[in-house]
Enzyme design. Structure first.
Site, PDB file in Angstrom:
ATOM      1  N   ARG A 160       0.842  -1.201   0.000  1.00 40.36           N
ATOM      2  CA  ARG A 160       0.000   0.000   0.000  1.00 40.36           C
ATOM      3  C   ARG A 160       0.877   1.252   0.000  1.00 40.36           C
ATOM      4  NH1 ARG A 160      -5.237  -1.146   1.756  1.00 40.36           N
ATOM      5  NH2 ARG A 160      -5.561  -3.180   2.708  1.00 40.36           N
ATOM      6  N   GLN A 185      -4.319  -1.194   6.278  1.00 36.36           N
ATOM      7  CA  GLN A 185      -4.325   0.199   5.802  1.00 36.36           C
ATOM      8  C   GLN A 185      -3.528   1.094   6.744  1.00 36.36           C
ATOM      9  OE1 GLN A 185      -8.223   1.908   5.284  1.00 36.36           O
ATOM     10  NE2 GLN A 185      -8.537   0.807   3.365  1.00 36.36           N
ATOM     11  N   SER A 219      13.111   3.481  13.105  1.00 39.80           N
ATOM     12  CA  SER A 219      13.962   3.675  11.928  1.00 39.80           C
ATOM     13  C   SER A 219      13.275   4.431  10.778  1.00 39.80           C
ATOM     14  CB  SER A 219      14.504   2.335  11.430  1.00 39.80           C
ATOM     15  OG  SER A 219      15.327   1.761  12.418  1.00 39.80           O
ATOM     16  N   LYS A 267      18.668 -10.936  11.787  1.00 40.21           N
ATOM     17  CA  LYS A 267      20.081 -10.539  11.728  1.00 40.21           C
ATOM     18  C   LYS A 267      21.046 -11.669  11.343  1.00 40.21           C
ATOM     19  CE  LYS A 267      19.746  -6.578  14.805  1.00 40.21           C
ATOM     20  NZ  LYS A 267      20.380  -5.766  15.838  1.00 40.21           N
ATOM     21  N   ASP A 304      25.801  -1.901  14.439  1.00 40.86           N
ATOM     22  CA  ASP A 304      25.521  -1.819  15.883  1.00 40.86           C
ATOM     23  C   ASP A 304      26.811  -1.623  16.667  1.00 40.86           C
ATOM     24  OD1 ASP A 304      22.776  -2.089  15.822  1.00 40.86           O
ATOM     25  OD2 ASP A 304      22.823  -4.278  15.956  1.00 40.86           O
ATOM     26  N   MET A 399      15.525  -1.944  31.533  1.00 39.09           N
ATOM     27  CA  MET A 399      14.675  -1.399  30.470  1.00 39.09           C
ATOM     28  C   MET A 399      13.262  -1.206  31.016  1.00 39.09           C
ATOM     29  SD  MET A 399      14.730  -2.869  26.651  1.00 39.09           S
ATOM     30  CE  MET A 399      13.548  -4.175  26.651  1.00 39.09           C
ATOM     31  N   TYR A 424      18.089   2.129  26.060  1.00 36.44           N
ATOM     32  CA  TYR A 424      17.856   3.577  25.906  1.00 36.44           C
ATOM     33  C   TYR A 424      16.446   4.006  26.282  1.00 36.44           C
ATOM     34  CZ  TYR A 424      16.084   2.131  21.316  1.00 36.44           C
ATOM     35  OH  TYR A 424      15.395   1.501  20.303  1.00 36.44           O
ATOM     36  N   GLN A 456      24.377   3.540   8.857  1.00 36.98           N
ATOM     37  CA  GLN A 456      23.644   2.948   7.725  1.00 36.98           C
ATOM     38  C   GLN A 456      23.435   4.003   6.645  1.00 36.98           C
ATOM     39  OE1 GLN A 456      20.001   1.452   9.652  1.00 36.98           O
ATOM     40  NE2 GLN A 456      20.933  -0.578   9.732  1.00 36.98           N
TER      41      GLN A 456
HETATM   42  P1  NAP Z   1      19.484 -11.139  23.530  1.00 37.71           P
HETATM   43  O1  NAP Z   1      20.273 -11.740  22.435  1.00 37.71           O
HETATM   44  O2  NAP Z   1      18.157 -11.731  23.893  1.00 37.71           O
HETATM   45  O3  NAP Z   1      20.419 -11.177  24.856  1.00 37.71           O
HETATM   46  C1  NAP Z   1      19.917 -10.806  26.111  1.00 37.71           C
HETATM   47  C2  NAP Z   1      21.052 -10.764  27.140  1.00 37.71           C
HETATM   48  O4  NAP Z   1      20.500 -10.193  28.339  1.00 37.71           O
HETATM   49  C3  NAP Z   1      21.601 -12.132  27.501  1.00 37.71           C
HETATM   50  O5  NAP Z   1      22.964 -12.010  27.809  1.00 37.71           O
HETATM   51  C4  NAP Z   1      20.791 -12.470  28.765  1.00 37.71           C
HETATM   52  O6  NAP Z   1      21.464 -13.365  29.642  1.00 37.71           O
HETATM   53  C5  NAP Z   1      20.709 -11.125  29.414  1.00 37.71           C
HETATM   54  N1  NAP Z   1      19.580 -11.004  30.358  1.00 37.71           N
HETATM   55  C6  NAP Z   1      18.260 -10.949  30.043  1.00 37.71           C
HETATM   56  N2  NAP Z   1      17.534 -10.815  31.171  1.00 37.71           N
HETATM   57  C7  NAP Z   1      18.402 -10.789  32.202  1.00 37.71           C
HETATM   58  C8  NAP Z   1      18.274 -10.675  33.617  1.00 37.71           C
HETATM   59  N3  NAP Z   1      17.070 -10.551  34.181  1.00 37.71           N
HETATM   60  N4  NAP Z   1      19.379 -10.658  34.362  1.00 37.71           N
HETATM   61  C9  NAP Z   1      20.603 -10.781  33.813  1.00 37.71           C
HETATM   62  N5  NAP Z   1      20.816 -10.894  32.489  1.00 37.71           N
HETATM   63  C10 NAP Z   1      19.714 -10.907  31.685  1.00 37.71           C
HETATM   64  O7  NAP Z   1      19.186  -9.595  23.274  1.00 37.71           O
HETATM   65  P2  NAP Z   1      20.099  -8.530  22.457  1.00 37.71           P
HETATM   66  O8  NAP Z   1      19.664  -8.469  21.060  1.00 37.71           O
HETATM   67  O9  NAP Z   1      21.527  -8.816  22.753  1.00 37.71           O
HETATM   68  O10 NAP Z   1      19.660  -7.146  23.141  1.00 37.71           O
HETATM   69  C11 NAP Z   1      19.986  -6.898  24.504  1.00 37.71           C
HETATM   70  C12 NAP Z   1      19.620  -5.471  24.880  1.00 37.71           C
HETATM   71  O11 NAP Z   1      20.359  -4.548  24.109  1.00 37.71           O
HETATM   72  C13 NAP Z   1      18.141  -5.111  24.682  1.00 37.71           C
HETATM   73  O12 NAP Z   1      17.709  -4.380  25.807  1.00 37.71           O
HETATM   74  C14 NAP Z   1      18.153  -4.230  23.479  1.00 37.71           C
HETATM   75  O13 NAP Z   1      17.101  -3.273  23.509  1.00 37.71           O
HETATM   76  C15 NAP Z   1      19.495  -3.550  23.599  1.00 37.71           C
HETATM   77  N6  NAP Z   1      19.979  -3.084  22.291  1.00 37.71           N
HETATM   78  C16 NAP Z   1      20.126  -1.744  22.113  1.00 37.71           C
HETATM   79  C17 NAP Z   1      20.579  -1.252  20.906  1.00 37.71           C
HETATM   80  C18 NAP Z   1      20.735   0.227  20.726  1.00 37.71           C
HETATM   81  O14 NAP Z   1      20.771   0.696  19.575  1.00 37.71           O
HETATM   82  N7  NAP Z   1      20.855   0.997  21.771  1.00 37.71           N
HETATM   83  C19 NAP Z   1      20.878  -2.126  19.856  1.00 37.71           C
HETATM   84  C20 NAP Z   1      20.735  -3.506  20.064  1.00 37.71           C
HETATM   85  C21 NAP Z   1      20.280  -3.967  21.293  1.00 37.71           C
HETATM   86  P3  NAP Z   1      21.265 -14.973  29.524  1.00 37.71           P
HETATM   87  O15 NAP Z   1      22.196 -15.406  28.438  1.00 37.71           O
HETATM   88  O16 NAP Z   1      21.637 -15.488  30.858  1.00 37.71           O
HETATM   89  O17 NAP Z   1      19.825 -15.204  29.184  1.00 37.71           O
END
Ligand code: NAP
Length: 481
Positions: A160, A185, A219, A267, A304, A399, A424, A456
């Site tokens: 659309r 829509q 984005s 990704k 990133d 968060m 953030y 990007q």
């Molecule tokens: P992901 O692959 O799901 O990884 C999550 C990580 O957080 C793992 O290491 C996990 O540990 C840990 N975790 C989750 N809950 C937890 C808790 N309660 N206590 C301790 N550790 C915990 O996610 P991701 O893609 O890496 O993203 C992670 C964060 O980065 C998100 O909040 C995302 O919004 C942020 N981020 C920000 C940007 C930016 O542009 N600012 C870009 C990318 C990501 P385990 O391995 O033990 O589960």
């Protein structure tokens, strides 16, 4: 303006034509029957008589279902209205609210519509996969401007938004959010302001973000504002893609798209579609940016890590060279940050993670300048060997709505170090606040988000400097800050 007579209140229906003098736009009058997904349950002669009346009133378009085309033509003749119509354009339409249609079925339907006297052919089908949009694009491109073809639902929304790219006769938008007359829509304000609909034509290069979900992605707002400001030709749209990422990327980049942002869960699977990978993106094993070169080759990047690392590097005279870095988190973002830190010359990276096995596995991938440990051991200062210059959090701890949580024991923060938090929302997380209290230098996750987008933009538009401060303002505004 389309007047959906069948969707008016029953008391308003007999007076639908009173809307006409107020219209400053050409009108389409439609009275969709229940058997084609509309609301009219009137007997056919009565239902179609509304459209006969519309033709008499001289409206610019009427929409008649292909299945009712011959009955409508007969009614016209019986009412002394010449058929084919003279001053009103006849849209013949077909809707499938359940399933997508094949390319053959679409071309067969268009052929039937033309034979039945259509000035404009309209086909709407339900998208079950993002790949169904390709049938729409190809049908429009082959139709010389006399067709409306669209895919309904979230997965087809892009059809659309970018309809003018393929020469569609028109697209449908709702007058406001929440009053859509068909699934998928977009409202007019969003279409015009956010997606810069009026700037899209056959030669407009397109960009977009793929993943699931993407409806709340910032984005599109960030990149469209940036293109607008610097005068870069193009439009940036959200594309919800659930699966078949590699195939989708190849298809969409051969349908007028020049670059893509990639978010979760795409990704890793998109890598398969790339002809070439940037070195660090390959090591990380995940990418968030696709760039199409002039010869059509696709290259994958990960902006990133560059984003977060460059913001941290600015806090030192010598960047990350010879710095000891602690990365909290071993997920996708953690992996990108850790590889990035080493790529920029960090002397050692310690991965700290709730699940220790993941920390150790990531450290192994990183090589001899890395080690892995549990979050518990770090918090308890076991071993006492945690001396470092930089701490980067990539867990989601802190968060919204869990703003009071801090991913590490604040006692472990050392005065003077640089602390980065990928989170953030909120902008000032508990970790950032604790770090400030202890005299650390802080970098917010906002910088990572803004700079990954800016990076990007630089890859897609090397001739322009990304307008970073405008991009930052757009994000801040959307975060309500
Ligand atoms: P992901 O692959 O799901 O990884 C999550 C990580 O957080 C793992 O290491 C996990 O540990 C840990 N975790 C989750 N809950 C937890 C808790 N309660 N206590 C301790 N550790 C915990 O996610 P991701 O893609 O890496 O993203 C992670 C964060 O980065 C998100 O909040 C995302 O919004 C942020 N981020 C920000 C940007 C930016 O542009 N600012 C870009 C990318 C990501 P385990 O391995 O033990 O589960």
């Amino acid at each position: 303006m389309e007047i959906r007579v069948d969707l008016l209140d029953s008391s308003e229906q007999p007076q639908w034509h009173r809307l006409l003098p107020d219209l400053s736009l050409p009108a389409i009058v439609t009275n969709r029957p229940a058997w084609e997904g509309g609301a009219s349950t009137d007997p056919e002669p009565q239902r179609l008589s509304v459209l006969i009346e519309a033709v008499r009133q001289g409206v610019s378009h009427v929409d008649v279902e292909l299945k009712a085309a011959s009955e409508f033509a007969e009614l016209c003749r019986a009412s002394s209205i010449p058929f084919p119509l003279q001053n009103t354009k006849l849209i013949l339409s077909h809707h499938d609210f359940e399933n997508p249609l094949s390319a053959d079925r679409v071309s067969d339907l268009m052929e039937q519509m033309r034979r039945a006297g259509a000035n404009i052919c309209k086909i709407a089908m339900m998208a079950k996969s993002a790949l169904d949009n390709m049938v729409v694009f190809d049908a429009l491109a082959g139709a010389n401007g006399d067709a409306i073809v669209l895919a309904m639902g979230d997965l087809g929304q892009v059809s659309r938004i970018i309809a003018p790219k393929f020469g569609a006769y028109l697209t449908f938008a709702s007058v406001a959010q929440g009053v859509e007359s068909a699934p998928g829509q977009v409202d007019i304000a969003t279409l015009l302001k956010m997606y810069r609909f009026r700037s899209i034509s056959r030669d407009t290069p397109l960009y977009g973000v793929i993943g699931d979900p993407v409806s709340h992605s910032m984005s599109p707002a960030v990149h469209n504002a940036a293109m607008d400001l610097v005068g870069a030709k193009g439009a940036y749209v959200p594309l919800r893609v659930k699966d078949d990422f590699a195939l989708f990327v190849r298809e969409i980049l051969s349908h007028g798209f020049e670059g893509l942002s990639v978010t979760i869960p795409g990704k890793v699977p998109v890598i398969e579609a790339m002809d070439e990978m940037d070195d660090v993106a390959r090591q990380i094993g995940a990418m968030n940016t696709v760039v199409k070169s002039t010869d059509g080759r696709l290259k994958g990047y990960n902006t990133d890590w560059v984003a977060a690392i460059s913001a941290v590097e600015e806090k030192f005279d010598n960047g990350l060279k010879d710095k000891r870095v602690v990365c909290v988190g071993a997920g996708g973002a953690g992996r990108a940050l850790a590889f990035g830190a080493l790529a920029r010359g960090a002397s050692h990276v310690t991965i700290i993670n709730r699940s220790e096995n993941k920390a150790i596995a990531l450290a192994k991938d990183l090589g001899e300048r890395a080690s892995g440990s549990s979050l518990q051991a770090f918090n308890d200062n076991l071993g006492g060997h945690y001396e470092y210059d930089v701490l980067m959090n990539s867990t989601s701890v802190g968060m919204h709505p869990n703003e009071d949580n801090c991913p590490i024991e604040p006692e472990r923060l050392i005065e003077g170090i640089v602390v980065f938090d990928a989170v953030y929302n909120p902008l000032r997380t508990k970790l950032i606040q604790e770090a400030e209290k202890r005299g650390c230098v802080t970098v917010s996750g906002l910088e990572m988000f803004v700079r990954q987008a800016a990076e990007q933009f630089r890859l897609w538009f090397p001739e322009f400097d990304p307008p970073v401060s405008t991009m930052r303002e757009v994000v801040l505004k959307r975060l309500g800050a």
